[in-house]
Design a protein around this motif. Structure first.
Motif, short mmCIF file in Angstrom:
data_model
loop_
_atom_site.label_atom_id
_atom_site.label_comp_id
_atom_site.label_asym_id
_atom_site.label_seq_id
_atom_site.Cartn_x
_atom_site.Cartn_y
_atom_site.Cartn_z
N MET A 107 0.82 -1.22 0.00
CA MET A 107 0.00 0.00 0.00
C MET A 107 0.85 1.27 0.00
SD MET A 107 -3.05 -1.09 -0.26
CE MET A 107 -3.91 0.48 -0.05
N LYS A 108 2.14 1.15 0.35
CA LYS A 108 3.02 2.31 0.40
C LYS A 108 3.68 2.65 -0.94
CE LYS A 108 4.24 1.82 5.30
NZ LYS A 108 5.34 1.59 6.28
N LEU A 109 3.51 1.79 -1.93
CA LEU A 109 4.11 2.08 -3.24
C LEU A 109 3.54 3.38 -3.79
CD1 LEU A 109 4.01 -1.42 -5.01
CD2 LEU A 109 5.96 -0.34 -3.86
N PRO A 110 4.37 4.20 -4.41
CA PRO A 110 3.86 5.48 -4.95
C PRO A 110 2.83 5.30 -6.06
CG PRO A 110 6.14 5.09 -5.62
CD PRO A 110 5.82 4.06 -4.60
N VAL A 111 2.78 4.10 -6.66
CA VAL A 111 1.82 3.86 -7.75
C VAL A 111 0.52 3.21 -7.25
CG1 VAL A 111 3.59 3.68 -9.54
CG2 VAL A 111 2.92 1.63 -8.25
N THR A 112 0.44 2.87 -5.97
CA THR A 112 -0.74 2.17 -5.45
C THR A 112 -1.94 3.09 -5.35
OG1 THR A 112 0.52 0.49 -4.24
CG2 THR A 112 -1.68 0.98 -3.43
N VAL A 132 -4.86 -8.26 -3.46
CA VAL A 132 -5.38 -7.56 -4.65
C VAL A 132 -4.86 -6.13 -4.57
CG1 VAL A 132 -7.43 -6.88 -5.93
CG2 VAL A 132 -7.45 -8.99 -4.58
N LEU A 133 -4.24 -5.66 -5.64
CA LEU A 133 -3.65 -4.33 -5.62
C LEU A 133 -3.93 -3.61 -6.93
CD1 LEU A 133 -1.77 -2.74 -3.58
CD2 LEU A 133 0.09 -3.26 -5.17
N ALA A 134 -4.52 -2.41 -6.82
CA ALA A 134 -4.77 -1.56 -7.99
C ALA A 134 -3.68 -0.50 -8.06
CB ALA A 134 -6.14 -0.91 -7.89
N THR A 135 -3.04 -0.39 -9.22
CA THR A 135 -1.97 0.59 -9.38
C THR A 135 -2.25 1.51 -10.57
OG1 THR A 135 -0.70 -0.92 -10.79
CG2 THR A 135 -0.22 -0.97 -8.42
N LYS A 136 -1.59 2.63 -10.57
CA LYS A 136 -1.75 3.61 -11.64
C LYS A 136 -0.66 3.42 -12.68
CE LYS A 136 -3.60 7.24 -13.61
NZ LYS A 136 -4.87 7.09 -14.32
N ASN A 137 -1.02 2.86 -13.82
CA ASN A 137 -0.14 2.73 -14.98
C ASN A 137 1.17 2.00 -14.67
OD1 ASN A 137 -0.21 3.34 -17.78
ND2 ASN A 137 1.54 4.69 -17.48
N ALA A 138 1.13 1.02 -13.77
CA ALA A 138 2.34 0.27 -13.42
C ALA A 138 1.98 -1.19 -13.24
CB ALA A 138 2.96 0.82 -12.14
N GLY A 349 -13.62 5.88 -11.74
CA GLY A 349 -13.62 6.68 -12.95
C GLY A 349 -12.30 6.75 -13.70
N GLU A 350 -11.25 6.07 -13.20
CA GLU A 350 -9.97 6.09 -13.91
C GLU A 350 -9.48 4.67 -14.16
OE1 GLU A 350 -6.75 7.88 -11.80
OE2 GLU A 350 -7.09 6.72 -9.98
N GLU A 351 -8.69 4.51 -15.22
CA GLU A 351 -8.15 3.19 -15.53
C GLU A 351 -7.00 2.86 -14.58
OE1 GLU A 351 -7.43 1.36 -19.71
OE2 GLU A 351 -5.47 2.06 -19.02
N VAL A 352 -7.07 1.66 -14.02
CA VAL A 352 -6.01 1.18 -13.14
C VAL A 352 -5.62 -0.24 -13.57
CG1 VAL A 352 -6.70 2.57 -11.15
CG2 VAL A 352 -7.68 0.28 -11.46
N ILE A 353 -4.49 -0.70 -13.04
CA ILE A 353 -4.07 -2.07 -13.26
C ILE A 353 -4.36 -2.84 -11.98
CG2 ILE A 353 -2.17 -3.59 -13.89
CD1 ILE A 353 -2.96 -1.48 -16.02
N VAL A 354 -5.26 -3.81 -12.07
CA VAL A 354 -5.63 -4.60 -10.89
C VAL A 354 -4.87 -5.92 -10.90
CG1 VAL A 354 -7.49 -5.72 -9.62
CG2 VAL A 354 -7.91 -3.54 -10.78
N HIS A 355 -3.99 -6.08 -9.92
CA HIS A 355 -3.23 -7.32 -9.74
C HIS A 355 -4.02 -8.23 -8.80
CE1 HIS A 355 -0.31 -4.13 -10.59
NE2 HIS A 355 0.53 -5.04 -11.04
#
Length: 473
Positions: A107-112, A132-138, A349-355
């Motif tokens: 949860m501390k990742l800057p892209v999380t 389960v982790l949603a990240t921004k463009n990563a 409302g924004e696209e994320v990458i869900v791991h």
């Protein structure tokens, strides 16, 4: 008298945690004629003055690593977010501390953007299994997992329950004839299968991926090692399911669990290594190294990951097609889902990458399969689309014992007894996969009633797994 040196011994000497411990252990494994006491003394000397050992034939790598570590500065690393968003945990009382700590780091990742922990969660590498982790463009290779595209597939046949009990020998014969298990194992010559996935353009992505095609072809339609299985069982629908067009009743079904075999594992290893080189995170977060999806490396991994997912699906398709032909049965419905993968989805409302590393997609109306163990029931489920869970659910019961613990604590007699009590025929499998090594699936399901609706209950009857306790390589 103690003769071995382990990681704890080296830590107690004052060595920093991380890869340096591994380097020291590798040196110790060769011993080079040193006694334990002499090796300990050498380690102390290298730690005290590494510059004196830079050219030493035995200790130079350790010395260089110590010097590099000593010269690291905070600005050399991508900083973690010290005020991260919280994550939602399901069945928290039964989740080990190691998994919770891994999730807190993620949860501390800057892209999380968001996270959730499923009730079957346990500690893994990087993101916990059940995380389960949603990240921004990563994209995080270890957020997907080593067995890329590991998935479940279920075929429900127009075969009544009684037919299974009257023809167990036939089912056993077909199960042995049409499945193949074991890490590194595959098919040869005329026994190889063909599938459109082998013509996927992604195999030409780069020389590294292209070189995996022969291995992929030989292992196509096989199941590998570890907790992978092919099993027959009885699935019960307690009421008509209009969406699947299946009337209430009990049917024979085939359930399979496996992933992308050696190809996926090799892709995961390669791109995790690359991610760690280009994404320098602090020690506690290094296994969460990520690739920017706008970069060439990020796009390479994304395409390779999707290829591995398609390949895993093809392996299941081949097994299910073989069994359908062998049984001469009609398939009433087929359901399948990945549970080690990453998807592009819309979040707030924004696209994320869900791991989803060991987690089942559970968006509203989406079908999924959550297995128990070789003696515990599995469940055919329909997602409720719970936002706090990032549209996810557990991928199974989850381990409560590591493989090593299971082998040490469970006897063959105990395992045979529980199989007999549940009327399960087992072909293969080591003690590391004993039912007692897993959490209570009913407890796990109770913790995720807000995430999925149970559509049918699957009871295993005949299970085949790798007979050598092997893991994929």
């Amino acid at each position: 008298m103690k003769t071995q040196i382990n990681g704890t011994d080296i830590l107690e000497l004052g060595f920093p945690e991380g890869k340096i411990i591994g380097i020291a252990l590798k040196i110790n494994s060769k011993r080079n004629g040193f006694t334990r006491e002499e090796m300990i003394a050498n380690f102390k000397n290298v730690l005290a003055a590494p510059e004196n050992y830079i050219d030493n034939a035995i200790f130079s790598k350790l010395a260089v690593a110590l010097i590099e570590k000593a010269n690291e500065k905070p600005e050399d690393f991508i900083p973690l977010n010290q005020n991260p968003n919280t994550y939602t945990s399901y069945g928290a009382g039964h989740i080990e501390e190691g998994a919770r700590k891994q999730m807190e780091v993620a949860m501390k990742l800057p892209v999380t953007v968001a996270g959730a922990l499923m009730p079957d969660a346990h500690q893994g590498y990087g993101l916990p299994i059940g995380g389960v982790l949603a990240t921004k463009n990563a994209i995080i290779p270890y957020g997907v997992g080593v067995d890329i595209g590991c998935r479940m597939a279920l075929s429900v046949y127009n075969i009544p329950e009684v037919f299974y009990y009257e023809n167990e020998a036939k089912f056993k014969r077909e199960l042995i004839a049409h499945t193949k298990f074991g890490a590194g194992h595959g098919f040869h010559g005329q026994y190889k299968s063909n599938h459109a996935v082998l013509e996927n353009d992604a195999f030409n992505l780069n020389p590294f991926v292209k070189n995996l095609k022969d291995k992929a072809w030989s292992q196509l339609g096989s199941s590998g090692g570890g907790n992978h299985f092919v099993e027959f069982g009885i699935i019960e629908f307690e009421q008509d399911d209009v969406l699947l067009n299946i009337p209430k009743g009990k049917y024979v079904a085939l359930l399979t669990h496996s992933g992308s075999r050696g190809m996926g594992a090799t892709i995961a290893g390669q791109y995790t290594k690359i991610a760690k080189e280009v994404c320098k995170l602090p020690e506690m977060a290094k296994n969460l190294a990520y690739l920017d999806l706008n970069s060439q490396l990020g796009q390479e991994y994304w395409l390779a990951m999707n290829l591995a997912g398609d390949y895993a699906s093809a392996c299941h398709e081949i097994i299910h097609n073989k069994m359908e032909r062998a049984l001469g049965a009609e398939v009433l419905t087929k359901v399948e889902n990945h549970h080690n993968f990453a998807w592009k989805e819309i979040w707030n409302g924004e696209e994320v990458i869900v791991h989803r590393k060991g987690a089942t997609p559970a968006a509203k109306g989406v079908m999924g399969i959550i297995p128990g163990s070789m003696t515990a029931p599995g469940f055919l489920v329909r997602g409720k689309g719970e936002k706090n869970a990032i549209n996810s659910a557990s991928h199974g019961a989850g381990r409560q014992m590591s493989r090593t613990q299971a082998i040490k604590n469970i006897t063959k007699t105990e395992m045979q007894s529980i199989l007999k009590d549940h009327g399960v025929t087992l072909i293969g499998a080591g003690l590391d996969e004993a039912p007692m090594a897993y959490k209570d699936i009913n407890q796990v399901m109770a913790a995720q009633q807000d995430l999925v609706d149970v559509i049918a209950r699957f009871t295993p009857k005949m299970v085949r797994m790798a007979d050598d306790g092997s893991r994929e390589d």
